[in-house]
Write an enzyme that holds these catalytic residues in place. Structure first.
Site, short mmCIF file in Angstrom:
data_model
loop_
_atom_site.label_atom_id
_atom_site.label_comp_id
_atom_site.label_asym_id
_atom_site.label_seq_id
_atom_site.Cartn_x
_atom_site.Cartn_y
_atom_site.Cartn_z
N ARG A 49 -84.94 -0.88 -21.69
CA ARG A 49 -83.76 -1.50 -21.07
C ARG A 49 -83.01 -0.47 -20.22
NH1 ARG A 49 -79.26 -1.57 -23.71
NH2 ARG A 49 -80.01 -2.37 -25.70
N TYR A 101 -77.36 -16.87 2.02
CA TYR A 101 -78.29 -17.47 1.05
C TYR A 101 -77.53 -18.40 0.08
CZ TYR A 101 -81.60 -17.76 -2.78
OH TYR A 101 -82.42 -18.22 -3.78
N ASP A 177 -77.10 -7.64 2.38
CA ASP A 177 -78.29 -8.25 1.79
C ASP A 177 -79.35 -8.20 2.88
OD1 ASP A 177 -80.33 -9.94 1.02
OD2 ASP A 177 -79.01 -11.43 0.10
N LYS A 202 -89.21 -11.35 -2.09
CA LYS A 202 -89.66 -11.77 -0.76
C LYS A 202 -90.60 -10.71 -0.18
CE LYS A 202 -86.68 -14.94 -1.79
NZ LYS A 202 -85.28 -14.96 -1.39
C1 LIG Z 1 -84.12 -15.20 -2.19
C2 LIG Z 1 -82.90 -14.53 -1.74
C3 LIG Z 1 -81.98 -14.05 -2.67
C4 LIG Z 1 -82.13 -14.26 -4.16
O1 LIG Z 1 -83.20 -13.54 -4.69
P1 LIG Z 1 -84.03 -13.98 -6.00
O2 LIG Z 1 -85.03 -12.91 -6.14
O3 LIG Z 1 -84.58 -15.34 -5.73
O4 LIG Z 1 -83.04 -14.02 -7.12
C5 LIG Z 1 -80.87 -13.40 -2.18
N1 LIG Z 1 -80.65 -13.22 -0.86
C6 LIG Z 1 -81.51 -13.68 0.06
C7 LIG Z 1 -81.23 -13.47 1.51
C8 LIG Z 1 -82.66 -14.36 -0.36
O5 LIG Z 1 -83.49 -14.83 0.57
#
Ligand SMILES: *Cc1c(COP(=O)(O)O)cnc(C)c1O
Length: 400
Positions: A49, A101, A177, A202
């Protein structure tokens, strides 16, 4: 010392420090706990953890790509975002863009108690400042400014330097982000941003087989706060997921380079296609943020959004494609198609930013051939037009 090219870093990184067998693929430490040499002090690793060698290898690679001393990985992108947004305390305000998002908006508006989230137009800048942001900051109380550039799903571009200049003058932290670009294309910390985070689900992992998130910062105090909270809450990335992420990262550069070449071909083709009313791709001359994006990123990425002449035709296109999977998420080796209004942004609560238009279709371009993807979209859009020949598409791509 000269900075090692990221391509070299990606290809060679991953060996674990002090591995007695010099494994060429990083070993997977699938263990919850580590035996200690003493009973009154901890060795380098004691409990997964808190820290784990496989996760640490993924984190040091990600930190190097971002240009940060260290990085933290989480069980998902949302776990990373939630941790960072909770830097804002009750009574604080978070300022963010108008296209964001859906899950981030849900967290901001439903789960971040006592914190007001306000959406402002970050994409408009004047004289290196961001007037809408300056106006919102003048109301006081803003702890964080959260930016997506290009944003998901409209692919609006925000000038990172202008946002940083404006936010820092008012004492607010800037968080980016960067999921849509990955650090292969854009490294926000180099532009003055305080925290860069991503959903590594992604493009970073790239194979659609893992959910993961990453946070990188050069701010030591902030890093310690986030790292202590992650240990306390237990939302760090699991070892096997970290191992999969490391495996995906090795090919990050070639995947992104190849897919974005195809994305540009597809975007140019869509622009000329009857039945498509608007195409948004930061690599197109028609994109209003093209110059700003080119000044802060090394490529336009793998996402292409377009609008059709109505919600019904958008749905038909999605369902008719054969070589795009109708799915949320993006950045994988196989292409996908979605209607964010009904899919990734369906959970956006009322009062958040205006939802994406119901006829906005988002493509994530993968590693299939451009010709096959274009032929598929052409058939799905109906009413045949002449397909460009291979020579035409190649010469169109080389103009950029
Ligand atoms: C998919 C996504 C997230 C969230 O990520 P997860 O791995 O699905 O929790 C946050 N920001 C953007 C721009 C995303 O495309």
């Amino acid at each position: 010392m000269t900075r090692v090219d990221p391509a070299t870093v990606l290809a060679r990184h991953g060996a674990l420090a002090e591995d007695p067998h010099a494994a060429t693929s990083p070993p997977l430490y699938q263990t919850a706990t580590f035996g200690q040499s003493r009973a009154d002090a901890f060795d380098a690793f004691d409990y997964t953890r808190t820290d784990n060698p496989t996760r640490a290898a993924a984190e040091s690679l990600l930190a190097e790509l971002e240009g940060a001393p260290r990085a933290l990985t989480y069980a998902s992108g949302m776990a990373a975002i939630a941790s960072v947004l909770r830097i804002a305390r009750p009574g604080d305000r978070v300022l963010c863009g108008r296209d964001l998002y859906g899950g981030t908006q849900r967290f901001l508006h439903r789960h971040l108690e006592g914190v007001e989230a306000r959406h402002v137009d970050l994409a408009r800048t004047e004289d290196g400042r961001c007037p809408a942001l300056a106006a919102a900051l003048a109301d006081g109380g803003a702890r964080l400014v959260l930016v997506e550039t290009p944003s998901n799903p409209r692919l609006d571009v925000t000038c990172l330097r202008s946002v940083c200049r404006t936010a820092h003058a008012a004492g607010a932290l800037v968080v980016v982000d960067g999921t849509a670009t990955t650090p292969w294309l854009q490294r926000p910390l180099e532009h003055g941003v305080d925290v860069a985070l991503h959903s590594a689900t992604k493009g970073l992992s790239g194979h659609g087989d893992v959910t993961a998130g990453v946070v990188a910062t050069r701010d030591e105090a902030l890093f310690e706060e986030l790292s202590a909270r992650r240990n306390a809450e237990g939302n760090a990335l699991a070892p096997f997921e970290a191992w999969l992420l490391l495996r995906g990262l090795r090919t990050l550069g070639v995947r992104v380079e190849r897919a974005q070449e195809t994305a540009l071909e597809v975007a140019r083709w869509l622009e000329a296609r009857a039945g498509v009313t608007e195409v948004r791709y930061p690599g197109l001359a028609s994109h209003p943020g093209r110059a700003v994006h080119a000044g802060q990123a090394d490529g336009a990425g793998v996402l292409v959004s377009f609008r059709t002449d109505g919600a019904e035709s958008a749905r038909r296109v999605c369902e008719a494609t054969q070589r795009f999977t109708t799915a949320v998420s993006f950045g994988g080796v196989s292409s996908s198609i979605s209607i964010p209004h009904h899919m990734s942004h369906a959970s956006v609560p009322p009062g958040a930013a205006p939802p994406p238009e119901p006829d906005l279709v988002r493509l994530s371009i993968g590693l299939e051939s451009a010709r096959d993807l274009i032929a598929d979209l052409d058939a799905a859009l109906g009413k045949p037009v002449r397909l460009p020949t291979r020579t035409e598409t190649l010469s169109a791509a080389s103009n950029c």
